[in-house]
Design a protein around this motif. Sequence first.
Motif, mmCIF file in Angstrom:
data_model
loop_
_atom_site.group_PDB
_atom_site.id
_atom_site.type_symbol
_atom_site.label_atom_id
_atom_site.label_comp_id
_atom_site.label_asym_id
_atom_site.label_seq_id
_atom_site.Cartn_x
_atom_site.Cartn_y
_atom_site.Cartn_z
ATOM 1 N N ALA A 113 -15.607 6.894 -9.021
ATOM 2 C CA ALA A 113 -14.296 7.426 -9.487
ATOM 3 C C ALA A 113 -13.906 6.825 -10.848
ATOM 4 O O ALA A 113 -14.400 6.055 -11.525
ATOM 5 C CB ALA A 113 -13.158 6.968 -8.595
ATOM 6 N N ARG A 114 -13.013 7.604 -11.554
ATOM 7 C CA ARG A 114 -12.302 6.934 -12.706
ATOM 8 C C ARG A 114 -10.805 7.612 -12.649
ATOM 9 O O ARG A 114 -10.618 8.732 -12.364
ATOM 10 C CB ARG A 114 -12.906 7.685 -13.726
ATOM 11 N N ASN A 115 -10.048 6.677 -13.219
ATOM 12 C CA ASN A 115 -8.535 7.001 -13.255
ATOM 13 C C ASN A 115 -8.204 7.256 -14.701
ATOM 14 O O ASN A 115 -8.615 6.708 -15.590
ATOM 15 C CB ASN A 115 -7.944 5.737 -12.789
ATOM 16 N N ASP A 116 -7.077 8.162 -14.512
ATOM 17 C CA ASP A 116 -6.308 8.374 -16.035
ATOM 18 C C ASP A 116 -5.170 7.813 -15.726
ATOM 19 O O ASP A 116 -4.376 8.646 -15.214
ATOM 20 C CB ASP A 116 -6.246 9.938 -15.985
ATOM 21 N N THR A 117 -4.931 6.789 -16.158
ATOM 22 C CA THR A 117 -3.573 6.129 -16.105
ATOM 23 C C THR A 117 -2.738 6.768 -17.041
ATOM 24 O O THR A 117 -1.342 6.531 -16.893
ATOM 25 C CB THR A 117 -4.084 4.637 -16.442
ATOM 26 N N ARG A 118 -3.167 7.439 -18.132
ATOM 27 C CA ARG A 118 -1.996 8.098 -18.906
ATOM 28 C C ARG A 118 -1.425 9.244 -18.482
ATOM 29 O O ARG A 118 -0.127 9.407 -18.323
ATOM 30 C CB ARG A 118 -2.785 8.533 -20.137
ATOM 31 N N ASN A 119 -2.045 9.905 -17.418
ATOM 32 C CA ASN A 119 -1.721 11.183 -16.925
ATOM 33 C C ASN A 119 -1.415 10.789 -15.343
ATOM 34 O O ASN A 119 -0.652 11.756 -14.755
ATOM 35 C CB ASN A 119 -2.409 12.422 -17.150
ATOM 36 N N GLY A 120 -1.798 9.786 -14.724
ATOM 37 C CA GLY A 120 -1.723 9.568 -13.372
ATOM 38 C C GLY A 120 -2.387 10.253 -12.508
ATOM 39 O O GLY A 120 -2.134 10.656 -11.341
ATOM 40 N N TYR A 121 -3.966 10.580 -12.898
ATOM 41 C CA TYR A 121 -4.621 11.101 -11.997
ATOM 42 C C TYR A 121 -5.849 10.400 -11.593
ATOM 43 O O TYR A 121 -6.270 9.517 -12.440
ATOM 44 C CB TYR A 121 -5.119 12.490 -12.529
ATOM 45 N N ARG A 122 -6.529 10.474 -10.324
ATOM 46 C CA ARG A 122 -7.919 10.116 -10.155
ATOM 47 C C ARG A 122 -8.922 11.146 -9.801
ATOM 48 O O ARG A 122 -8.252 12.018 -9.057
ATOM 49 C CB ARG A 122 -7.607 9.072 -9.117
#
Length: 354
Positions: A282-291
């Motif tokens: 997995a990888r998180n996009d903490t800027r846009n709030g998606y995983r």
Amino acid sequence: MSDKSTSASQERHGDDREEIARLLPAPAEWELPREQHLRHKELLMQHIDREQATSPRRSRRLLRPAVLAPATALALAGALTAGVALTGDNGKAGAGGQQTAADARPAAALLHQISDAAGKQDPPHVSDDQFVYTRTKSQGAELASGKAVMEPLKESESWTSQKPGPQLKLGLVKSDGETWPINAQAGDTKGTPPGLYRPTYRWLSSLPTDPDKLLKYLYAKTRKVEAREQDQAVFEQIGSLLGGLMPPRTSAALYQAAAKIEGVTRAPKAHDALGRTGLGIARNDTRNGYRTEWVFDKQDYSFLGSRSYLIKDRPYGKSGTLMSSSAELAHGVADKAGQRPTAPETTRMTSGKS
């Protein structure tokens, strides 16, 4: 309200509108039928979205972040500061524990194991005059109401042309008893050439098999989106290529390249759209709030499917809201579009959990 507060509020709402616009399909002459959600190939999603016959009765739905997007595309980025544990495909992914830096370390080791297994597969025989066949089950969130509403799981079949050079006719998609052509992207008046957004088997064979060179190529060629980190864009781009027929050496190199992307981690409770549990990356996009999560079979490391969901509250959904989910069912080579392979190269379970 002060001018300063008003300005801040307008900027915040502007960011939300831009984010929703980014996640929606690109503007098209015709609407994309809601039955179609081929998450595994951004190419298909983009082309079908531009080519469907006028269907005003059918509202748009949210494509997977990014690779659309693989391809889609649906996009995620950022350091891993929060994680989500999955519970089911009911529109909620569920809240989970906090991710730590230690979670990222075994991800590279797992990806190298997956790479080794992929590199040992027998290469399929794919001719330029044939079609690569893919059968999946997938679903995506619809935003017509302003809120993310998960659509029913749909089975789809696709046939993608392997002809070299730019092509205007790229294949077919069948779903829910209907058939649609896959045509060249809007603006490609002379046809869409092989590449990241039309990944033919011959083109995949031409990619560098050195992981560092391949990663450099992907960073250079992957479309940039202002609201998304390029690390996540490349992770999503690799994800859009998974699941179909691919040269073993290319597949192995892609997994090794993914292992070099910062922020990639393990996802211990990952599962696909059918509920098949497996080994997760997995990888998180903490800027846009998606995983985004990829799921692999525990025994042979084959790709099972993927999921994406919110890890932050957004205007269209709370943290944990499922945004897309897919499961790979079968792959093969067909001589004609619309014709199923007599012996698929790979066939996965169509129900149940592993």
